[in-house]
Motif scaffolding. Structure first.
Motif, short mmCIF file in Angstrom:
data_model
loop_
_atom_site.label_atom_id
_atom_site.label_comp_id
_atom_site.label_asym_id
_atom_site.label_seq_id
_atom_site.Cartn_x
_atom_site.Cartn_y
_atom_site.Cartn_z
N ILE A 10 0.85 -1.19 0.00
CA ILE A 10 0.00 0.00 0.00
C ILE A 10 0.89 1.23 0.00
O ILE A 10 1.89 1.29 0.72
N ILE A 11 0.53 2.20 -0.83
CA ILE A 11 1.27 3.46 -0.93
C ILE A 11 0.42 4.55 -0.30
O ILE A 11 -0.72 4.77 -0.71
N PHE A 12 0.96 5.22 0.71
CA PHE A 12 0.23 6.31 1.37
C PHE A 12 0.56 7.62 0.66
O PHE A 12 1.71 8.06 0.62
N LEU A 35 -1.08 10.44 -8.84
CA LEU A 35 -1.44 9.03 -8.83
C LEU A 35 -0.76 8.33 -9.99
O LEU A 35 -0.39 8.95 -10.98
N THR A 36 -0.62 7.02 -9.86
CA THR A 36 0.06 6.23 -10.89
C THR A 36 -0.86 5.11 -11.34
O THR A 36 -1.41 4.38 -10.51
N ALA A 88 -0.24 -2.28 -6.55
CA ALA A 88 -0.28 -1.81 -5.16
C ALA A 88 -1.56 -1.02 -4.95
O ALA A 88 -2.12 -0.43 -5.89
N PHE A 89 -2.02 -1.00 -3.70
CA PHE A 89 -3.09 -0.08 -3.32
C PHE A 89 -2.51 1.33 -3.22
O PHE A 89 -1.38 1.52 -2.79
N GLN A 90 -3.32 2.32 -3.60
CA GLN A 90 -2.94 3.72 -3.41
C GLN A 90 -3.95 4.35 -2.45
O GLN A 90 -5.15 4.41 -2.76
N HIS A 91 -3.44 4.77 -1.30
CA HIS A 91 -4.27 5.29 -0.20
C HIS A 91 -4.11 6.81 -0.20
O HIS A 91 -3.11 7.35 0.27
N ILE A 92 -5.12 7.52 -0.73
CA ILE A 92 -5.02 8.97 -0.93
C ILE A 92 -5.74 9.65 0.22
O ILE A 92 -6.97 9.59 0.33
N THR A 150 -10.95 10.18 2.12
CA THR A 150 -9.80 9.37 1.73
C THR A 150 -10.29 8.37 0.70
O THR A 150 -11.37 7.79 0.85
N VAL A 151 -9.50 8.18 -0.34
CA VAL A 151 -9.84 7.22 -1.39
C VAL A 151 -8.77 6.14 -1.43
O VAL A 151 -7.57 6.45 -1.37
N ILE A 152 -9.19 4.89 -1.51
CA ILE A 152 -8.25 3.77 -1.66
C ILE A 152 -8.47 3.16 -3.05
O ILE A 152 -9.56 2.66 -3.35
N LEU A 153 -7.43 3.24 -3.88
CA LEU A 153 -7.50 2.69 -5.23
C LEU A 153 -6.98 1.26 -5.22
O LEU A 153 -6.04 0.93 -4.50
#
Length: 733
Positions: A217-219, A231-232, A237-241, A256-259
């Motif tokens: 997970i990327i914070f 964003l990529t 990986a999860f992207q935790h925005i 917060t959005v989790i991709l």
């Protein structure tokens, strides 16, 4: 004051709580690099092997992979001697160093520290909003042994102060830094988070996500405006925005959005949305289970090759002091979901919402409000322990019976003694309940409040019209609401032809998932995954319209041993005070089979004999005098099987102080024989001292005067009467 009452008050006022964790703890901070394996410890040998998901290794450059080692106070990175992509291994075959290890990649970086948008240096050291800041009024992190260190400075702990919140030292009302209490559209934590999150806490969550799904997970933090967030696409990986601003003008909220892994801005099929709307944004993401649990749901779908989803965590318009009655909320929800659709590939007409408490009724409000105007569609709602009516029921239910209502009063209007019926606002002269309603809805009109609540006929019809499928999960002894709210809602829904699946968990309170009940039946995350799996398979998830009963597997056994049951009739139970204060309000509720007779009685017991028992488990129950019948009659006929009677009273001035025992009787209307609920089968008893798992508790309560208690109880003190958010009462099941 009673010894247990004093002890609980003391516990509530501790500002730093350290909770031990189970098992060895290996997490450390490899700077801002992204862990791609779980953290492990090496104590001997000359080699190390770290498991990394094959798909992750395939998706990142080999030269970016390192092995991080934390030994004593030093942090060292080693180049692996072998990367086995097919086998999912990162190895070093000549490494004598010992310590804690993790495989990392340098191709992505965590945005640490996690933002709160709170800068404590503003407003002469009382703090204020600065986007991108990371200070906190609360703090949570893990120490070197994995113990949770939690600091909470939100509440005013000076008993003599009238204020609930520590607004003397913290300018919590961002729109008016000098304000001491919240008001309509001026809440706490609207556009900032109260909770400062430590890097170790965030990485421990990342570690659990890898354990559950294999994906890192990327914070990513919003450090200014939302456009600054990078964003990529296509990453494994999860992207935790975190900390996205929602709104315009002066009315903002946060999300917060989790991709999911392999996220794409233009997917072939738009991503359904897993939606959760609770309180403080960072509390939701980092202190509760939401990030772990939703990542597990998303990861399971990806790993099974079924599909992908996006998770949105929304602060519901504020961290505290708001129960979603303000109209700006609906504008911001539409802005949030439109942005997710326009920029993230989300399908705003395919939303699965779940949550408990405000996280349960928030989605019902968003789905049912006329302001929605078909801007989005919440197709499923899993609502655990939500409140359905915020108008008249808030006046008819007493904190003596549902202790968390005392907290709710101070929580909404900002005054810690406003739970008392005699209290008046020093500015307007309003009673506490009126002031709370005004802060929530901008009006003291109870009919208006009920019409803007989830259980109103208009909101129910709107949910029905958009095709929302609703699953309710409730406990019979919820310290925040009387169970008849559930019955009233179900009656409205049945009358409107709105199909609702209804789960009743007996002798449980304001928290079900992950704590009480059969997880296969009532875990909202498992249900969310089932729903999406069925949706991806093309046949949807059926909601039956039935009522399901969940009871303890063995009577009086510890929590957790719960099973589904099929009763011969709707089981009888009551919600009653555990501490009745002379001159103060108390409410009594009996629920059971419609058309059957009920009788609720009390009887004085010998105080001296009762308190002889050091564990207070009730071996010495010596009854005195005759039973006093509090309520008796026949339960009204309803559309469903469940019916109830409810009564609010003032505890009489001539009441005799001491200990009493409740007895609940019931029978078929045509029968002459009363049946009695087992006197041991209570929801909880704060005075038993033996804990909630004690098998010999009795339905004993206290009558006391304010003089006997001594110190005037604050809202937090009264809430201490609730054990695990469970109110007091007997139950046939």
């Amino acid at each position: 004051m009673n010894r247990n009452f004093l002890l609980l008050i003391f516990l509530l006022q501790i500002s730093m709580i350290i909770q031990p964790v189970i098992g060895a703890f290996h997490v450390f901070i490899p700077e801002r690099n992204i862990p791609i394996s779980v953290f492990i410890e090496k104590t001997s040998g000359t080699s190390i092997e770290l498991a990394v998901k094959k798909e992750v290794l395939q998706g990142i450059p080999a030269e970016s992979i390192k092995i991080a080692c934390k030994s004593s106070d030093s942090l060292v990175y080693y180049n692996p001697t072998e990367i086995d992509v097919a086998g999912g291994k990162v190895k070093h075959n000549n490494l004598s160093a010992n310590g804690k290890f993790v495989a990392i990649t340098t191709v992505w970086q965590n945005d640490f520290p996690i933002v709160t948008h709170w800068d404590q240096s503003l407003n002469s050291g009382r703090g204020g909003v600065r986007y991108g800041a990371s200070d906190g009024i609360k703090e949570q992190d893990l120490d070197a042994n994995g113990n949770v260190v939690y600091i909470d400075n939100v509440f005013d702990t000076n008993h003599d102060s009238p204020y609930m919140y520590n607004t003397e030292n913290y300018a919590m009302i961002a729109d008016d830094p000098l304000a001491r209490v919240p008001s309509y559209e001026q809440y706490i934590g609207e556009n900032y988070s109260l909770l400062k999150v430590g890097d170790t806490q965030a990485l421990e969550i990342a570690d659990s996500v890898i354990k559950n799904t294999g994906y890192p997970i990327i914070f990513i933090c919003n450090t200014g405006t939302n456009s600054d967030v990078l964003l990529t696409e296509g990453v494994p990986a999860f992207q935790h925005i975190n900390g996205l601003l929602i709104g315009s003008g002066t009315v903002y909220s946060l999300a917060t959005v989790i991709l999911p892994p392999y996220w794409d801005t233009a997917p072939a099929v738009k991503y359904p949305v897993l939606f959760h709307s609770y309180y403080d944004l960072n509390e939701d993401a980092f202190r509760l289970t939401e990030t772990r649990s939703y990542c597990k749901v998303m990861g399971n779908l990806v790993n099974a090759g079924i599909g992908s989803a996006i998770t949105i965590l929304y602060n519901g318009g504020g961290s505290m002091a708001t129960y979603c009655g303000n109209l700006s909320l609906y504008t911001n929800v539409k802005l949030l979901l439109n942005a997710a659709a326009n920029y993230l590939g989300a399908d705003k007409h395919s939303i699965v919402a779940s949550g408990f408490s405000r996280g349960a009724y928030g989605p019902m409000l968003y789905a049912g409000a006329p302001e929605r105007s078909n801007a989005f569609t919440i197709r499923y709602i899993i609502a655990e322990c939500g409140v359905f009516y915020n108008g008249q029921w808030s006046y008819d239910t007493a904190p003596a019976t549902h202790p968390n209502l005392a907290y709710a009063a101070g929580y909404l209007n900002g005054y810690k003694f406003s739970w008392m019926s005699s209290w008046r606002d020093p500015v307007s002269g309003m009673p506490g309940r009126d002031l709370s309603l005004l802060a929530m809805f901008g009006s003291t009109n109870r009919v208006y409040a009920d019409n803007r609540s989830a259980g109103s006929l208009e909101f129910i019809n709107n949910m029905k019209a958009q095709g929302t499928k609703l699953i309710l999960i409730n406990g019979t002894h919820d310290a925040f609401k009387a169970f008849p709210q559930v019955i009233d809602f179900m009656e409205q829904a049945r009358g409107a032809g709105f199909t609702v699946e209804n789960y009743i968990n007996f002798r449980t309170g304001h928290n079900i998932t992950g704590f009480i009940g059969d997880p296969v039946i009532t875990d909202r995350f498992i249900l969310s995954e089932k729903i999406l799996s069925n949706e991806f398979a093309g046949h949807g998830y059926s909601v039956t319209g039935n009522t399901f009963y969940i009871k303890r597997k063995i009577e009086r056994e510890p929590l957790g041993e719960y099973i589904s049951a099929t009763p011969q009739h709707s089981p009888f139970f009551c919600e009653v005070p555990v501490l009745a204060l002379v001159g103060e309000e108390a409410s009594l509720t009996v629920t059971g089979q419609k058309g059957w007779d009920y009788k609720l009685a009390i009887q004085k017991i010998n105080d001296a004999e009762w308190v002889k028992d050091p564990k207070w488990i009730g071996e010495n129950v010596v009854r005195e005098g005759s039973e006093i019948v509090l309520m008796q009659g026949t339960l009204p006929v309803k559309l469903g099987n469940e019916s109830y009677v409810h009564q609010k009273m003032i505890v009489p001035e001539d009441s005799v102080s001491g200990y009493y025992i409740y007895t609940l009787y019931y029978k078929e209307h045509s029968s002459s024989t009363w049946l009695k609920v087992n006197e041991h089968q209570i929801s909880h008893n704060i005075f038993d001292g033996g804990g909630i798992e004690d098998k010999k508790r009795y339905a004993v309560f206290q009558v006391r005067t304010f003089a006997e208690i001594g110190t005037l109880p604050t809202a937090l003190d009264v809430r201490a009467l609730s054990d695990n958010n469970i109110c007091f009462g007997l139950s046939e099941y």
